[in-house]
Design a protein around this motif. Structure first.
Motif, PDB file in Angstrom:
ATOM      1  N   HIS A 275      38.719   3.077   8.504  1.00 32.41           N
ATOM      2  CA  HIS A 275      37.587   2.409   9.430  1.00 32.41           C
ATOM      3  C   HIS A 275      37.230   1.102   8.776  1.00 32.41           C
ATOM      4  CE1 HIS A 275      33.784   1.710  11.331  1.00 32.41           C
ATOM      5  NE2 HIS A 275      33.096   1.935  10.194  1.00 32.41           N
TER       6      HIS A 275
ATOM      7  N   CYS B  23      32.273   4.676   2.929  1.00 28.73           N
ATOM      8  CA  CYS B  23      32.630   4.392   4.457  1.00 28.73           C
ATOM      9  C   CYS B  23      31.533   4.903   5.337  1.00 28.73           C
ATOM     10  CB  CYS B  23      33.905   5.057   4.791  1.00 28.73           C
ATOM     11  SG  CYS B  23      34.376   5.256   6.223  1.00 28.73           S
TER      12      CYS B  23
ATOM     13  N   CYS C   5      38.587   1.421   4.851  1.00 31.37           N
ATOM     14  CA  CYS C   5      38.320   2.804   4.258  1.00 31.37           C
ATOM     15  C   CYS C   5      39.619   3.496   3.983  1.00 31.37           C
ATOM     16  CB  CYS C   5      37.773   3.906   5.128  1.00 31.37           C
ATOM     17  SG  CYS C   5      37.589   5.602   4.692  1.00 31.37           S
TER      18      CYS C   5
ATOM     19  N   CYS D 171      33.984   7.939   2.526  1.00 29.15           N
ATOM     20  CA  CYS D 171      34.884   8.172   1.474  1.00 29.15           C
ATOM     21  C   CYS D 171      34.361   6.970   0.595  1.00 29.15           C
ATOM     22  CB  CYS D 171      36.062   8.086   2.299  1.00 29.15           C
ATOM     23  SG  CYS D 171      37.613   7.362   1.045  1.00 29.15           S
TER      24      CYS D 171
ATOM     25  N   CYS E 275      39.954   6.792   6.181  1.00 30.36           N
ATOM     26  CA  CYS E 275      40.059   7.033   7.716  1.00 30.36           C
ATOM     27  C   CYS E 275      40.478   5.601   8.430  1.00 30.36           C
ATOM     28  CB  CYS E 275      38.954   7.615   8.377  1.00 30.36           C
ATOM     29  SG  CYS E 275      37.272   6.553   8.025  1.00 30.36           S
TER      30      CYS E 275
ATOM     31  N   LYS F   9      31.604   6.018   8.281  1.00 32.48           N
ATOM     32  CA  LYS F   9      32.158   7.152   8.862  1.00 32.48           C
ATOM     33  C   LYS F   9      32.518   8.633   8.264  1.00 32.48           C
ATOM     34  CE  LYS F   9      33.193   5.562  13.466  1.00 32.48           C
ATOM     35  NZ  LYS F   9      34.084   4.425  13.711  1.00 32.48           N
ATOM     36  N   CYS F  10      33.160   8.479   7.193  1.00 36.47           N
ATOM     37  CA  CYS F  10      33.333   9.610   6.429  1.00 36.47           C
ATOM     38  C   CYS F  10      32.996   9.634   5.080  1.00 36.47           C
ATOM     39  CB  CYS F  10      35.074   9.607   6.656  1.00 36.47           C
ATOM     40  SG  CYS F  10      35.993   8.510   5.583  1.00 36.47           S
TER      41      CYS F  10
END
Ligand SMILES: [Zn+2]
Length: 319
Positions: free
Chosen positions: A69, A45, A64, A50, A67, A47-48
């Motif tokens: 996303h 991911c 994800c 993961c 999160c 964003k995070c």
């Protein structure tokens, strides 16, 4: 006699035909492999970070688990919100790679059979990604410094009596800019654009590491560099190299830039001069890499670059 590098088989490792034959799926896998190379080509991911992801059967997206996303292979990169198929973008990069002096947007639009506007923005996105690598870089060791004036051409009038002295500031367009190059011998090249050579000296001094040896021509504004660096000068009215000093590596870069302007782009506006200089700088620094390696480096640069503030939605703003 040894063969020139560019004529050797080692220099040719990229086949346009094989890129053109790729399916969109294969092109996506290529981007994926390079974008997430650090993770063995496995996406995570943006964003995070993961690594637990849902995949979709019918859509080329990941979601994800951490999160929620949703992202595609180009989300968050300079090719985000693309309308062009990924295979065409990959092909554009391959074509762009092979142009030693660059590639014009018009030609790219013909190669890809896409609108000129799309090709123009696509080429500039690649340029921006290539230039980003040098943003905060400095040079060291033996460094050659020089400037090359570009643009602001004033055409002389037809009749002699109507011609004006083009050396006077009042008869110039004000569009003339200078590309400054700092070239580390056996190392990297840095460029930036300035209005005149003498106003560039402070920036030059800040981007050369202390303890470096600087080579510059006889222009008096470079005198300031003597206080910061061991500086060697070459008077070009007498010689191009005197065994002590020369700026021939800097001149060699300008040769590539001038040929790109004269032969490929015909005219480069002052606004985008820095982008073209950065592209030529990248080509100069990677001239000894095979075209296959250059292709991979270009993809990696675009995948590592965030969404472009300059080029995202460019034509919507420009229209
Ligand atoms: Zn996430």
């Amino acid at each position: 006699m040894s063969q020139h590098f560019l004529l050797s088989a080692k220099a040719r490792t990229l086949s346009l035909a094989s890129v053109a034959r790729m399916t969109d799926e294969e092109a996506r896998e290529t981007f994926q492999r390079i974008r997430w190379a650090d993770n063995g080509g496995e996406p995570f991911c943006p964003k995070c970070a993961c690594t637990a992801l849902y995949t979709y059967k019918t859509r080329n997206l990941w979601k994800c688990k951490g999160c929620d996303h949703q992202f595609s292979v180009t989300s968050g990169t300079i090719f985000a919100s693309r309308k062009m198929p990924v295979r065409d973008i990959l092909l554009a990069i391959a074509i762009f790679t092979n142009g030693a002096k660059g590639h014009s947007a018009l030609q790219l639009s013909r190669d890809l059979n896409c609108q000129y506007k799309s090709a123009y923005v696509l080429a500039h996105k690649i340029r921006e990604a290539l230039g980003a690598g040098d943003k905060n870089a400095t040079v060291s060791g033996e460094v050659e410094v020089d400037g090359c004036y570009v643009g602001g051409y004033v055409k002389p009038a037809n009749f002699k009596e109507n011609r004006r002295d083009r050396r006077l500031a009042s008869n110039q367009t004000g569009k003339r800019r200078v590309v400054i190059v700092m070239r580390e011998r056996g190392g990297k090249t840095l460029t930036f654009v300035s209005k005149t050579e003498d106003t560039s000296v402070a920036t030059v001094a800040n981007r050369i590491a202390p303890g470096s040896i600087v080579h510059a021509d006889e222009a008096s504004h470079w005198d300031i560099l003597h206080s910061r660096f061991d500086t060697k000068r070459i008077n070009h009215t007498l010689a191009y190299s005197d065994g002590q000093s020369c700026t021939n590596m800097a001149e060699s870069f300008f040769s590539r830039l001038r040929r790109a302007e004269a032969g490929i782009h015909h005219r480069i506006s002052g606004q985008y001069l820095a982008a073209y200089a950065a592209e030529m700088d990248w080509r100069e620094d990677n001239r000894r890499a095979s075209n296959g390696a250059q292709f991979n480096m270009m993809i990696a640069a675009t995948m590592a670059h965030p969404v472009s503030r300059n080029w995202k939605g460019y034509w919507q703003r420009a229209a």
